[in-house]
Design an enzyme around this catalytic site. Sequence first.
Site, PDB file in Angstrom:
ATOM      1  CD  GLU A 129      31.836  32.577  25.622  1.00 45.56           C
ATOM      2  OE1 GLU A 129      32.496  31.512  25.598  1.00 45.56           O
ATOM      3  OE2 GLU A 129      31.617  33.283  24.624  1.00 45.56           O
ATOM      4  CB  ILE A 161      22.987  37.267  29.891  1.00 50.97           C
ATOM      5  CG1 ILE A 161      24.235  36.489  29.430  1.00 50.97           C
ATOM      6  CG2 ILE A 161      22.882  38.614  29.153  1.00 50.97           C
ATOM      7  CD1 ILE A 161      25.581  37.102  29.801  1.00 50.97           C
ATOM      8  CD  GLU A 370      28.232  45.967  35.209  1.00 49.33           C
ATOM      9  OE1 GLU A 370      28.953  46.928  34.891  1.00 49.33           O
ATOM     10  OE2 GLU A 370      27.002  45.984  35.190  1.00 49.33           O
TER      11      GLU A 370
HETATM   12  C1  FAD Z   1      23.348  37.830  38.919  1.00 51.68           C
HETATM   13  C2  FAD Z   1      24.427  38.000  37.906  1.00 51.68           C
HETATM   14  C3  FAD Z   1      24.241  38.855  36.811  1.00 51.68           C
HETATM   15  C4  FAD Z   1      25.225  38.964  35.835  1.00 51.68           C
HETATM   16  N1  FAD Z   1      24.978  39.724  34.706  1.00 51.68           N
HETATM   17  C5  FAD Z   1      25.861  39.669  33.663  1.00 51.68           C
HETATM   18  C6  FAD Z   1      25.560  40.300  32.409  1.00 51.68           C
HETATM   19  O1  FAD Z   1      24.515  40.945  32.247  1.00 51.68           O
HETATM   20  N2  FAD Z   1      26.446  40.150  31.381  1.00 51.68           N
HETATM   21  C7  FAD Z   1      27.602  39.441  31.501  1.00 51.68           C
HETATM   22  O2  FAD Z   1      28.338  39.333  30.528  1.00 51.68           O
HETATM   23  N3  FAD Z   1      27.929  38.855  32.698  1.00 51.68           N
HETATM   24  C8  FAD Z   1      27.087  38.950  33.761  1.00 51.68           C
HETATM   25  N4  FAD Z   1      27.394  38.332  34.950  1.00 51.68           N
HETATM   26  C9  FAD Z   1      28.661  37.600  35.070  1.00 51.68           C
HETATM   27  C10 FAD Z   1      29.674  38.238  36.002  1.00 51.68           C
HETATM   28  O3  FAD Z   1      30.181  39.426  35.464  1.00 51.68           O
HETATM   29  C11 FAD Z   1      30.757  37.183  36.280  1.00 51.68           C
HETATM   30  O4  FAD Z   1      30.168  36.173  37.088  1.00 51.68           O
HETATM   31  C12 FAD Z   1      31.983  37.744  36.949  1.00 51.68           C
HETATM   32  O5  FAD Z   1      32.674  38.619  36.080  1.00 51.68           O
HETATM   33  C13 FAD Z   1      32.942  36.653  37.436  1.00 51.68           C
HETATM   34  O6  FAD Z   1      33.195  35.733  36.424  1.00 51.68           O
HETATM   35  P1  FAD Z   1      33.044  34.159  36.738  1.00 51.68           P
HETATM   36  O7  FAD Z   1      31.722  33.955  37.362  1.00 51.68           O
HETATM   37  O8  FAD Z   1      33.351  33.415  35.500  1.00 51.68           O
HETATM   38  O9  FAD Z   1      34.126  33.865  37.818  1.00 51.68           O
HETATM   39  P2  FAD Z   1      35.650  33.426  37.523  1.00 51.68           P
HETATM   40  O10 FAD Z   1      36.262  34.329  36.535  1.00 51.68           O
HETATM   41  O11 FAD Z   1      35.675  31.969  37.263  1.00 51.68           O
HETATM   42  O12 FAD Z   1      36.327  33.715  38.924  1.00 51.68           O
HETATM   43  C14 FAD Z   1      36.210  32.813  40.050  1.00 51.68           C
HETATM   44  C15 FAD Z   1      37.034  33.408  41.186  1.00 51.68           C
HETATM   45  O13 FAD Z   1      38.421  33.445  40.804  1.00 51.68           O
HETATM   46  C16 FAD Z   1      38.914  34.769  40.942  1.00 51.68           C
HETATM   47  N5  FAD Z   1      39.939  34.995  39.920  1.00 51.68           N
HETATM   48  C17 FAD Z   1      39.842  34.767  38.584  1.00 51.68           C
HETATM   49  N6  FAD Z   1      40.988  35.132  37.981  1.00 51.68           N
HETATM   50  C18 FAD Z   1      41.815  35.597  38.936  1.00 51.68           C
HETATM   51  C19 FAD Z   1      43.141  36.143  38.952  1.00 51.68           C
HETATM   52  N7  FAD Z   1      43.855  36.267  37.830  1.00 51.68           N
HETATM   53  N8  FAD Z   1      43.673  36.522  40.130  1.00 51.68           N
HETATM   54  C20 FAD Z   1      42.964  36.414  41.279  1.00 51.68           C
HETATM   55  N9  FAD Z   1      41.699  35.912  41.342  1.00 51.68           N
HETATM   56  C21 FAD Z   1      41.148  35.521  40.190  1.00 51.68           C
HETATM   57  C22 FAD Z   1      37.710  35.654  40.765  1.00 51.68           C
HETATM   58  O14 FAD Z   1      37.918  36.947  41.316  1.00 51.68           O
HETATM   59  C23 FAD Z   1      36.662  34.849  41.523  1.00 51.68           C
HETATM   60  O15 FAD Z   1      36.781  35.088  42.892  1.00 51.68           O
HETATM   61  C24 FAD Z   1      26.447  38.241  35.967  1.00 51.68           C
HETATM   62  C25 FAD Z   1      26.646  37.428  37.088  1.00 51.68           C
HETATM   63  C26 FAD Z   1      25.649  37.280  38.030  1.00 51.68           C
HETATM   64  C27 FAD Z   1      25.890  36.327  39.176  1.00 51.68           C
END
Ligand code: FAD
Length: 388
Positions: A129, A161, A370
């Site tokens: 989200e 997504i 992922e």
């Molecule tokens: C092209 C693309 C396709 C995708 N496809 C899908 C899909 O089909 N379905 C779906 O549900 N999602 C999908 N995603 C989403 C993807 O899985 C997320 O972007 C990813 O899991 C990271 O979440 P975020 O972007 O909210 O980053 P955030 O969670 O906001 O993280 C930002 C940074 O903070 C770091 N961080 C966060 N928490 C911690 C912690 N506790 N300790 C240390 N570091 C931390 C993270 O590692 C990252 O470096 C997709 C993303 C992209 C870009």
Amino acid sequence: MSLDHRLSPELEELRRTVEEFAHDVVAPKIGDFYERHEFPYEIVREMGRMGLFGLPFPEEYGGMGGDYLALGIALEELARVDSSVAITLEAGVSLGAMPIHLFGTEEQKREWLPRLCSGEILGAFGLTEPDGGSDAGATRTTARLDPETDEWVINGSKCFITNSGTDITGLVTVTAVTGRTPDGKPQISAIIVPSGTPGFTVAAPYSKVGWNASDTRELSFSDVRVPAANLLGEEGRGYAQFLRILDEGRIAIAALATGLAQGCVDESVKYAKERHAFGRPIGANQAIQFKIADMEMKAHTARLAWRDAASRLVSGEPFKKEAALAKLYSSTIAVDNARDATQVHGGYGFMNEYPVARMWRDSKILEIGEGTSEVQRMLIARELGLVG
Ligand SMILES: Cc1cc2nc3c(=O)[nH]c(=O)nc-3n(C[C@H](O)[C@H](O)[C@H](O)COP(=O)(O)OP(=O)(O)OC[C@H]3O[C@@H](n4cnc5c(N)ncnc54)[C@H](O)[C@@H]3O)c2cc1C
């Protein structure tokens, strides 16, 4: 006692078939789709005809009766040439169809799996989200059961997504808060939302750094109503279910990353033999040879890691740590290899017409999607008994 990392004759045949397809069908066309940021329907249709979307599913639901090893082999071979088609397959199988296979009722499986397996429709998985990806438990999307109509009423939004807005997308499984535990914690459930359901809006595709021939969208849900029977698995078990889906999906992403890393080696070896500087092929220089040797070492090691995790999954052993290790390692070295392959290509490596330029752009997301690399490290540390 035996330990054998080589492929069975069936898997080797699958590998060769997909290798040929990637080389003969994907390679000549995909660059143009990528440049136009266009979804390659004709290639995806062909992948469907080959049975790739049904690889790990039982034949009775239209699948090929294979497993995660077979899926990984196909993903690796596709990604050696192009990651957009590989991620379309990965998301279609691991995120789109697998939740229904693992957690669906018999009726849900019969309704969706045959068309998902044939590639007639694509499935998507909406977990992330705008306010939370890594912290997936922070889901804000809600679903409430309307007792009068026996329908879920869904409100909220999802972002990034994959496969969610193509002309052939048939469904998105979304996670939503459906209640609270006595101590106030959100109970998350997974619900199947068919494409075209009123109130379910799919935004225009994002403009992305890479994976430009794959489909990624933001979704919004405004009083979206679906039958109560669209609940996937048990109410309140959505969080546990998607953790399982992501554990498995990491193996698939690791195989895809290995393919990209190997593709960088393939392209670099070819180029190092062709390109001349100072009167001889650049590959005659030890600096170039060593760079490519290191790239090959990394791709080979990544392959062993994902195959080990997949073997454990297939034989029913614990595989969480091995899947996280494989994903972390393979995505890290995919970025390394893409950077080094671009360097081997000099200025041409920065030109989009060269596959390594595409690989460079496609590599970074592997450290994010992922589960980021930080999340993989958290998982590995937890498996080692280190708790924070
Ligand atoms: C092209 C693309 C396709 C995708 N496809 C899908 C899909 O089909 N379905 C779906 O549900 N999602 C999908 N995603 C989403 C993807 O899985 C997320 O972007 C990813 O899991 C990271 O979440 P975020 O972007 O909210 O980053 P955030 O969670 O906001 O993280 C930002 C940074 O903070 C770091 N961080 C966060 N928490 C911690 C912690 N506790 N300790 C240390 N570091 C931390 C993270 O590692 C990252 O470096 C997709 C993303 C992209 C870009």
